[in-house]
Scaffold this motif. Sequence first.
Motif, PDB file in Angstrom:
ATOM      1  N   MET A   1      35.824  30.766  40.959  1.00 18.01           N
ATOM      2  CA  MET A   1      36.693  31.807  40.258  1.00 18.01           C
ATOM      3  C   MET A   1      37.164  30.696  39.436  1.00 18.01           C
ATOM      4  O   MET A   1      37.518  31.318  37.606  1.00 18.01           O
ATOM      5  CB  MET A   1      38.063  32.491  41.638  1.00 18.01           C
ATOM      6  CG  MET A   1      39.389  33.020  40.612  1.00 18.01           C
ATOM      7  SD  MET A   1      40.581  33.709  41.767  1.00 18.01           S
ATOM      8  CE  MET A   1      39.026  34.842  42.614  1.00 18.01           C
TER       9      MET A   1
ATOM     10  N   ASN B   1      34.699  30.354  36.677  1.00 21.10           N
ATOM     11  CA  ASN B   1      34.572  31.224  36.319  1.00 21.10           C
ATOM     12  C   ASN B   1      35.705  31.392  34.785  1.00 21.10           C
ATOM     13  O   ASN B   1      35.544  32.792  34.193  1.00 21.10           O
ATOM     14  CB  ASN B   1      34.342  32.285  37.274  1.00 21.10           C
ATOM     15  CG  ASN B   1      33.657  33.879  36.333  1.00 21.10           C
ATOM     16  OD1 ASN B   1      32.501  33.464  35.908  1.00 21.10           O
ATOM     17  ND2 ASN B   1      34.427  35.018  36.543  1.00 21.10           N
ATOM     18  N   THR B   2      36.750  31.267  35.444  1.00 26.44           N
ATOM     19  CA  THR B   2      38.170  31.666  34.251  1.00 26.44           C
ATOM     20  C   THR B   2      38.280  30.836  33.329  1.00 26.44           C
ATOM     21  O   THR B   2      38.185  31.012  32.169  1.00 26.44           O
ATOM     22  CB  THR B   2      39.176  32.117  35.006  1.00 26.44           C
ATOM     23  OG1 THR B   2      39.098  32.992  36.741  1.00 26.44           O
ATOM     24  CG2 THR B   2      40.989  32.833  34.584  1.00 26.44           C
ATOM     25  N   TYR B   3      38.217  29.530  33.552  1.00 26.86           N
ATOM     26  CA  TYR B   3      38.740  28.863  32.657  1.00 26.86           C
ATOM     27  C   TYR B   3      36.770  28.033  32.383  1.00 26.86           C
ATOM     28  O   TYR B   3      37.569  26.874  31.740  1.00 26.86           O
ATOM     29  CB  TYR B   3      39.199  27.486  33.405  1.00 26.86           C
ATOM     30  CG  TYR B   3      40.686  28.556  33.823  1.00 26.86           C
ATOM     31  CD1 TYR B   3      41.755  29.073  33.141  1.00 26.86           C
ATOM     32  CD2 TYR B   3      41.181  29.032  35.372  1.00 26.86           C
ATOM     33  CE1 TYR B   3      42.804  29.469  32.988  1.00 26.86           C
ATOM     34  CE2 TYR B   3      42.418  29.416  35.834  1.00 26.86           C
ATOM     35  CZ  TYR B   3      43.127  29.775  34.451  1.00 26.86           C
ATOM     36  OH  TYR B   3      44.481  30.061  35.046  1.00 26.86           O
TER      37      TYR B   3
ATOM     38  N   SER C   1      30.826  40.269  36.966  1.00 27.22           N
ATOM     39  CA  SER C   1      31.407  39.003  36.553  1.00 27.22           C
ATOM     40  C   SER C   1      30.657  38.302  37.948  1.00 27.22           C
ATOM     41  O   SER C   1      29.869  38.239  38.769  1.00 27.22           O
ATOM     42  CB  SER C   1      32.965  38.587  37.071  1.00 27.22           C
ATOM     43  OG  SER C   1      32.932  39.033  38.543  1.00 27.22           O
TER      44      SER C   1
END
Length: 293
Positions: free
Chosen positions: A100, A103-105, A172
């Motif tokens: 997570m 994937n986000t940063y 995603s």
Amino acid sequence: TKTLWKTYYARRVTYILVPYIVWALIYEFYSYYVGATELNAADIVKRILRGESYYQLHFIFLIVQVYLVLPVFVWLAQKVTIFKKYMWLFGIIIQLGYLMLNNTYHITSFNLFLNTMATFLLGGWIGIYYREQVDKKYSRSNIVLFLVTLGAGIAISLLNYHLYTMKTIQISGFTYEAVNTLYLVAGSYFFFRIAEILAEKLSVKSVTIVKNIAMYSFGFYLIHPMVLNFVAKAVPIQGNYMFHIEILARYILTLAGCYLIIWGCHRLLPFASFLFGKLPKEAVFIYRRPDHK
């Protein structure tokens, strides 16, 4: 103890890293032979260090990382009771948490061992509680595990089909990995129980045959892409009703080819363990009767 860790790492270097380097070099020259890469020393070293000499070798790169951090997890299992008791759950949380965040940063594109923590710690947990887990092999929870495995397996198959074959949906990366992690963890645990049931029900001969084949598993992992490439030339795939039969034929021929090559090397070469990992002293072909001299 220091002595135990020293012995542990020495064996891993001998029976895992040495075969890996040997086969990585073989695949580098094979890739050059088929025109996929150039013989550039710097690029070769980089690919070997990152597990990129051939598609299946990335797993060794992950294993080496796990070996480096293994003392940390052994210490946690010894000192932190809740971690030891729910190691499989911590593995899922660590893996999905890392995915997570990445994937986000976009923290790194590096093939990091945290990608595999769920199954790694599940295996550790089964190892620690092996006797208790064997006693649960006939548990009614097998039905739940089967349904979760089946559901997650169908879901990940459909996602693969619509994402990569038909390209009809977009989701995603984390969602995909979450479903895949559920499938791998539930499926691994379910089939562990099924394997224990089969080991109890099957004849001694059948179990012995499985063990004699399984002792070459690391060798299968290292050599199967090359064998498969040659088999694929002999058994072409057609887009008609023969597709599934041809895939099955490729599988059987690749399995047999790998086994015969590894067994032949084991029987004839004194240094076979440096090619295919730790092997028993004697090469037994499929099965040998207990009274055989």
